[in-house]
Each structure stands twice: as C-alpha cells, then as structure tokens.
Design a protein around this motif. Structure first.
Motif, PDB file in Angstrom:
ATOM      1  N   ALA A   1      86.959 105.430  39.958  1.00  0.00           N
ATOM      2  CA  ALA A   1      88.260 106.068  40.167  1.00  0.00           C
ATOM      3  C   ALA A   1      88.812 106.490  38.805  1.00  0.00           C
ATOM      4  O   ALA A   1      88.082 106.596  37.823  1.00  0.00           O
ATOM      5  CB  ALA A   1      89.210 105.120  40.892  1.00  0.00           C
ATOM      6  N   GLN A   2      90.099 106.698  38.754  1.00  0.00           N
ATOM      7  CA  GLN A   2      90.735 107.202  37.537  1.00  0.00           C
ATOM      8  C   GLN A   2      90.829 106.131  36.455  1.00  0.00           C
ATOM      9  O   GLN A   2      91.070 104.964  36.740  1.00  0.00           O
ATOM     10  CB  GLN A   2      92.145 107.701  37.881  1.00  0.00           C
ATOM     11  CG  GLN A   2      92.925 108.265  36.697  1.00  0.00           C
ATOM     12  CD  GLN A   2      94.338 108.658  37.085  1.00  0.00           C
ATOM     13  OE1 GLN A   2      94.775 108.425  38.205  1.00  0.00           O
ATOM     14  NE2 GLN A   2      95.067 109.247  36.153  1.00  0.00           N
ATOM     15  N   VAL A   3      90.639 106.539  35.208  1.00  0.00           N
ATOM     16  CA  VAL A   3      90.950 105.709  34.054  1.00  0.00           C
ATOM     17  C   VAL A   3      92.139 106.364  33.359  1.00  0.00           C
ATOM     18  O   VAL A   3      91.986 107.356  32.644  1.00  0.00           O
ATOM     19  CB  VAL A   3      89.764 105.566  33.085  1.00  0.00           C
ATOM     20  CG1 VAL A   3      90.177 104.735  31.869  1.00  0.00           C
ATOM     21  CG2 VAL A   3      88.570 104.927  33.785  1.00  0.00           C
ATOM     22  N   ALA A   4      93.318 105.846  33.617  1.00  0.00           N
ATOM     23  CA  ALA A   4      94.535 106.394  33.023  1.00  0.00           C
ATOM     24  C   ALA A   4      94.862 105.609  31.759  1.00  0.00           C
ATOM     25  O   ALA A   4      94.365 104.504  31.541  1.00  0.00           O
ATOM     26  CB  ALA A   4      95.686 106.314  34.019  1.00  0.00           C
ATOM     27  N   HIS A   5      95.696 106.185  30.927  1.00  0.00           N
ATOM     28  CA  HIS A   5      96.084 105.464  29.712  1.00  0.00           C
ATOM     29  C   HIS A   5      97.502 105.843  29.316  1.00  0.00           C
ATOM     30  O   HIS A   5      97.985 106.938  29.626  1.00  0.00           O
ATOM     31  CB  HIS A   5      95.105 105.744  28.567  1.00  0.00           C
ATOM     32  CG  HIS A   5      94.941 107.186  28.212  1.00  0.00           C
ATOM     33  ND1 HIS A   5      95.742 107.829  27.302  1.00  0.00           N
ATOM     34  CD2 HIS A   5      94.052 108.111  28.640  1.00  0.00           C
ATOM     35  CE1 HIS A   5      95.356 109.091  27.182  1.00  0.00           C
ATOM     36  NE2 HIS A   5      94.330 109.293  27.983  1.00  0.00           N
ATOM     37  N   ARG A   6      98.135 104.922  28.621  1.00  0.00           N
ATOM     38  CA  ARG A   6      99.530 105.119  28.226  1.00  0.00           C
ATOM     39  C   ARG A   6      99.797 104.378  26.922  1.00  0.00           C
ATOM     40  O   ARG A   6      99.432 103.211  26.785  1.00  0.00           O
ATOM     41  CB  ARG A   6     100.460 104.598  29.322  1.00  0.00           C
ATOM     42  CG  ARG A   6     101.919 104.938  29.125  1.00  0.00           C
ATOM     43  CD  ARG A   6     102.762 104.402  30.267  1.00  0.00           C
ATOM     44  NE  ARG A   6     104.142 104.847  30.131  1.00  0.00           N
ATOM     45  CZ  ARG A   6     104.652 105.926  30.697  1.00  0.00           C
ATOM     46  NH1 ARG A   6     103.885 106.665  31.481  1.00  0.00           N
ATOM     47  NH2 ARG A   6     105.910 106.272  30.515  1.00  0.00           N
ATOM     48  N   VAL A   7     100.418 105.054  25.972  1.00  0.00           N
ATOM     49  CA  VAL A   7     100.788 104.420  24.709  1.00  0.00           C
ATOM     50  C   VAL A   7     101.986 103.511  24.957  1.00  0.00           C
ATOM     51  O   VAL A   7     103.012 103.948  25.480  1.00  0.00           O
ATOM     52  CB  VAL A   7     101.126 105.473  23.635  1.00  0.00           C
ATOM     53  CG1 VAL A   7     101.603 104.792  22.351  1.00  0.00           C
ATOM     54  CG2 VAL A   7      99.921 106.356  23.350  1.00  0.00           C
ATOM     55  N   VAL A   8     101.833 102.241  24.587  1.00  0.00           N
ATOM     56  CA  VAL A   8     102.892 101.263  24.819  1.00  0.00           C
ATOM     57  C   VAL A   8     102.967 100.285  23.657  1.00  0.00           C
ATOM     58  O   VAL A   8     101.950  99.714  23.251  1.00  0.00           O
ATOM     59  CB  VAL A   8     102.646 100.457  26.121  1.00  0.00           C
ATOM     60  CG1 VAL A   8     103.723  99.388  26.308  1.00  0.00           C
ATOM     61  CG2 VAL A   8     102.601 101.372  27.329  1.00  0.00           C
ATOM     62  N   ASP A   9     104.157 100.107  23.143  1.00  0.00           N
ATOM     63  CA  ASP A   9     104.457  99.025  22.202  1.00  0.00           C
ATOM     64  C   ASP A   9     105.044  97.907  23.053  1.00  0.00           C
ATOM     65  O   ASP A   9     106.143  98.046  23.600  1.00  0.00           O
ATOM     66  CB  ASP A   9     105.459  99.506  21.154  1.00  0.00           C
ATOM     67  CG  ASP A   9     105.922  98.395  20.209  1.00  0.00           C
ATOM     68  OD1 ASP A   9     105.552  97.216  20.428  1.00  0.00           O
ATOM     69  OD2 ASP A   9     106.672  98.701  19.265  1.00  0.00           O
TER      70      ASP A   9
END
Length: 271
Positions: free
Chosen positions: A51-59
């Motif tokens: 399925a999808q591999v999503a990503h998000r920049v998070v501190d």
C-alpha cells in the motif's frame, strides 16, 4: 478501511527496518525531522509496499506538529499501531535537549495517538537498556511519568547534573515508566502499550555512539551473545508486539539486548 502504521524516527536505521516489515501489512506513515531522509526512505520502501508509504516532517517536541501527524494518520485509515522510535542519543545533544526530545516528545506522541487507539491497536515505544541501568527512584519516578508538566525539564535537570548520558538514561527510564503508567488508559480502549529496550545495535546512531563512547565497547564485551544486534532484530520484536500473538502483553518492557542488562546486573551483584 486499511490499517495505518505510524513510525516516528521513520528515516532512521530502526525506523526503516520496522517500516520494511509493516509496509506489507497496510499503509505506512513515516515521520522524522529530516525531509531529505524521509523522501529517501519512502522511495526505498515504496517498491516493497503493498500500500502507500506516506511521510511527514515532524519535530516531536512541537505539540502542534505531533497533533497534525495524528490527524494525517486518521485520514489514511484505522490506526494499527503507533511505533515511536524517534529520539536522541547521548552524543547528539545536551542534557536539556535530550529530555525535551526523548521525554516530552514521547509524551506528545502518546497523548496525540491515544484518541485514535481502538480494539487491537498497539503503541510501541523504543526505550533502551540504559533505562534499566538507571535506578528507579522515588525522587524522580513520578516526574518521569508526567513529562508534559510545565516544569518537567527544570525539575529533572538537577538529576542529570547536566550530563547527556545521565539525561539519556533517565529519559529512557521515563519511557518504560510511561508505558507502565498508561497501560490502563490504552487498555480501556482495547489497545496495548509496550516498550522495547534495545542493547548495542548496529545502526548509524549506534555506530556513532560506539565511536564516541568507549563504554559501548565495554558493554559489548559483557554481552552474552558476543555481538551487536541488528535493526531487523528490533523490528522483529516490534512486529511481534504489534501482532495478535502478543495480545496479552501490555504495560511492560521487552529487552532486546543480547543479555547485556542481565549480565551487568549479575556482575554488579557479585561485586
């Protein structure tokens, strides 16, 4: 709806190893502070994924960003697990920053994802064998379970003596204590919460610590299995703890350290 597996520190050695196992199970959402490393990790994992591999920049020390990560996860499907590997080791920052990231960051992650937890969901937090070499103490145990208290860092700094290694051990003891403390809340939702304490692991972070801290070689010499662990061995433990095979395990810590902690404790008793 598909299950969503959120992995903080997802661009790191352990995070990517965990993501490789979970990207066949459902949607994976990677979170990390580095946009470049996240994009590389997602590109590496997507061809392996079902399925999808999503990503998000998070501190993770920014509560708003952590809350936004939870909102993004809820939009992708039902939460299967929140796997929190994000953190700093002793050579990466000063004592104050280590407490902020490892303790307060963990507090924000657990607070944000508890509302998404449902039947069969798991939260797995990466602690460390350093948390087991840090004595439990009535003077700070209760402080460590409440890292979101306004005066948390100021109350903990005297115990660190401004030493990053001490701050790291305390912060990882705090992760273990938070898991114990929050088992009831997660259990009321049909969910489980556990921690994993890695020993000396062959990852980029682990190699950095080994190169800069002579004591890491001493710990390796005291490891009964006589070698470093691998990121995939940590990932295997996490996969088990998120599965139905561990459905009666919650509020506790699993040491994946090659027996180092047990042997160190034995040697200390013999002194």
């Amino acid at each position: 709806m598909p299950k969503v597996y959120v992995i903080t520190g997802g661009a790191g050695g352990m995070g990517k190893a965990i993501a490789r196992r979970f990207c066949q199970k459902g949607t994976v959402l990677l979170a990390d502070v580095s946009a470049e490393r996240l994009e590389q990790a997602a590109a590496e994992l997507q061809p392996l994924a079902a399925a999808q591999v999503a990503h998000r920049v998070v501190d993770i020390t920014d509560e708003d960003q952590v809350n936004e990560l939870a909102v993004a996860a809820s939009g992708l499907g039902e939460l299967g697990a929140i796997i929190h590997t994000g953190g700093l080791s002793p050579t990466m920052a000063d004592a104050r920053r280590i407490l902020e990231v490892n303790s307060i960051g963990t507090g924000y992650v657990l607070k944000a994802f508890l509302p998404l937890a449902g039947q069969g969901c798991a939260a797995v937090c990466v602690a460390s064998m350093a948390g087991h070499s840090t004595p439990r103490n009535a003077a700070y145990d209760s402080i460590l379970t409440q890292p979101l208290a306004p005066d948390f860092v100021e109350r903990m700094m005297p115990f660190t003596q401004d030493n990053p290694g001490a701050a790291y051990g305390l912060s990882k003891l705090g992760v273990i204590l938070m898991v114990e403390d929050q088992a009831w809340e997660w259990g009321r939702k049909g969910a489980r919460i556990v921690s994993v304490s890695p020993g000396t692991i062959d990852t980029p972070m682990g190699r950095q610590e080994a190169a800069r801290q002579p004591m890491m070689k001493q710990l390796l010499d005291m490891t009964p299995l006589g070698r470093e662990g691998t990121a995939d061995e940590i990932a295997a433990a996490v996969e088990f703890l998120c599965s139905g095979e561990s459905s009666y395990i919650t509020g506790t810590d699993l040491r994946v350290d090659g027996g180092t902690t047990a042997n160190v404790q034995k040697l200390n008793r013999q002194k």
